[in-house]
Enzyme design. Sequence first.
Site, mmCIF file in Angstrom:
data_model
loop_
_atom_site.group_PDB
_atom_site.id
_atom_site.type_symbol
_atom_site.label_atom_id
_atom_site.label_comp_id
_atom_site.label_asym_id
_atom_site.label_seq_id
_atom_site.Cartn_x
_atom_site.Cartn_y
_atom_site.Cartn_z
ATOM 1 N N HIS A 119 0.812 -1.225 0.000
ATOM 2 C CA HIS A 119 0.000 0.000 0.000
ATOM 3 C C HIS A 119 0.841 1.268 0.000
ATOM 4 O O HIS A 119 0.318 2.348 0.249
ATOM 5 C CB HIS A 119 -0.939 0.012 1.211
ATOM 6 C CG HIS A 119 -1.994 -1.033 1.137
ATOM 7 N ND1 HIS A 119 -2.838 -1.293 2.172
ATOM 8 C CD2 HIS A 119 -2.354 -1.901 0.163
ATOM 9 C CE1 HIS A 119 -3.660 -2.271 1.851
ATOM 10 N NE2 HIS A 119 -3.372 -2.654 0.629
ATOM 11 N N ILE A 165 0.823 6.915 0.093
ATOM 12 C CA ILE A 165 0.309 5.849 0.939
ATOM 13 C C ILE A 165 -1.183 5.672 0.672
ATOM 14 O O ILE A 165 -1.955 6.629 0.744
ATOM 15 C CB ILE A 165 0.509 6.204 2.429
ATOM 16 C CG1 ILE A 165 1.981 6.532 2.699
ATOM 17 C CG2 ILE A 165 0.012 5.073 3.322
ATOM 18 C CD1 ILE A 165 2.206 7.344 3.965
ATOM 19 N N CYS A 166 -1.570 4.447 0.385
ATOM 20 C CA CYS A 166 -2.986 4.127 0.181
ATOM 21 C C CYS A 166 -3.539 3.638 1.518
ATOM 22 O O CYS A 166 -3.452 2.459 1.849
ATOM 23 C CB CYS A 166 -3.131 3.060 -0.905
ATOM 24 S SG CYS A 166 -4.845 2.665 -1.287
ATOM 25 N N LEU A 167 -4.068 4.568 2.295
ATOM 26 C CA LEU A 167 -4.628 4.282 3.616
ATOM 27 C C LEU A 167 -5.821 5.204 3.810
ATOM 28 O O LEU A 167 -5.683 6.432 3.781
ATOM 29 C CB LEU A 167 -3.567 4.515 4.708
ATOM 30 C CG LEU A 167 -3.979 4.250 6.150
ATOM 31 C CD1 LEU A 167 -4.327 2.772 6.360
ATOM 32 C CD2 LEU A 167 -2.867 4.684 7.101
ATOM 33 N N TRP A 177 -8.312 7.444 -4.774
ATOM 34 C CA TRP A 177 -7.954 6.167 -4.170
ATOM 35 C C TRP A 177 -9.142 5.227 -4.094
ATOM 36 O O TRP A 177 -10.252 5.658 -3.822
ATOM 37 C CB TRP A 177 -7.395 6.396 -2.767
ATOM 38 C CG TRP A 177 -6.147 7.211 -2.753
ATOM 39 C CD1 TRP A 177 -6.026 8.549 -2.498
ATOM 40 C CD2 TRP A 177 -4.823 6.750 -3.028
ATOM 41 N NE1 TRP A 177 -4.715 8.942 -2.601
ATOM 42 C CE2 TRP A 177 -3.958 7.853 -2.919
ATOM 43 C CE3 TRP A 177 -4.290 5.504 -3.367
ATOM 44 C CZ2 TRP A 177 -2.589 7.757 -3.118
ATOM 45 C CZ3 TRP A 177 -2.913 5.424 -3.557
ATOM 46 C CH2 TRP A 177 -2.085 6.524 -3.446
#
Length: 153
Positions: free
Chosen positions: A83, A90-92, A146
């Site tokens: 991620h 950051i894919c959060l 996202w």
Amino acid sequence: MPPLLLHSRRLQKELADLQRNPPHGIQVIDADDLSKWIVEIHGAEDSIYAGESWRLQLKFPHDYPMEAPEVIFLAPTIPEHPHIYSNGHICLSILYDGWTPALTTSSVCLSLLSMLSSCTAKERPPDDDRYVRRVGMNANPKKSNWLFHDDKV
């Protein structure tokens, strides 16, 4: 109370808390500019990242805490994680759609440390090359669209 004053007070309190009582594995490196901090995160002992450390940059918008900070890992040591893109993005979800003003910089750092600690394989997201080519190295990750579909890592 004017929004900017509220923003500054909240950031000053969060910074003081993070400097006085940092969570294990997290350390403020530079916060001379209240709107941009550098924080170091150390890989948890019992994880595949044990012994590694990385720097995060947190940029705070004028309407923080109503809007999430911009958070990226800084080169040259960006963790390999499914991620985390090679440009530091950051894919959060809590950094975007899942943000709530109840979250703090400390809780964001702990979430990232937890995300890293639960990872079982060092690898980039499958679309890393395509994403980095499309957005570049210095783009604001908050301008990306996202899709949050994997809560395992």
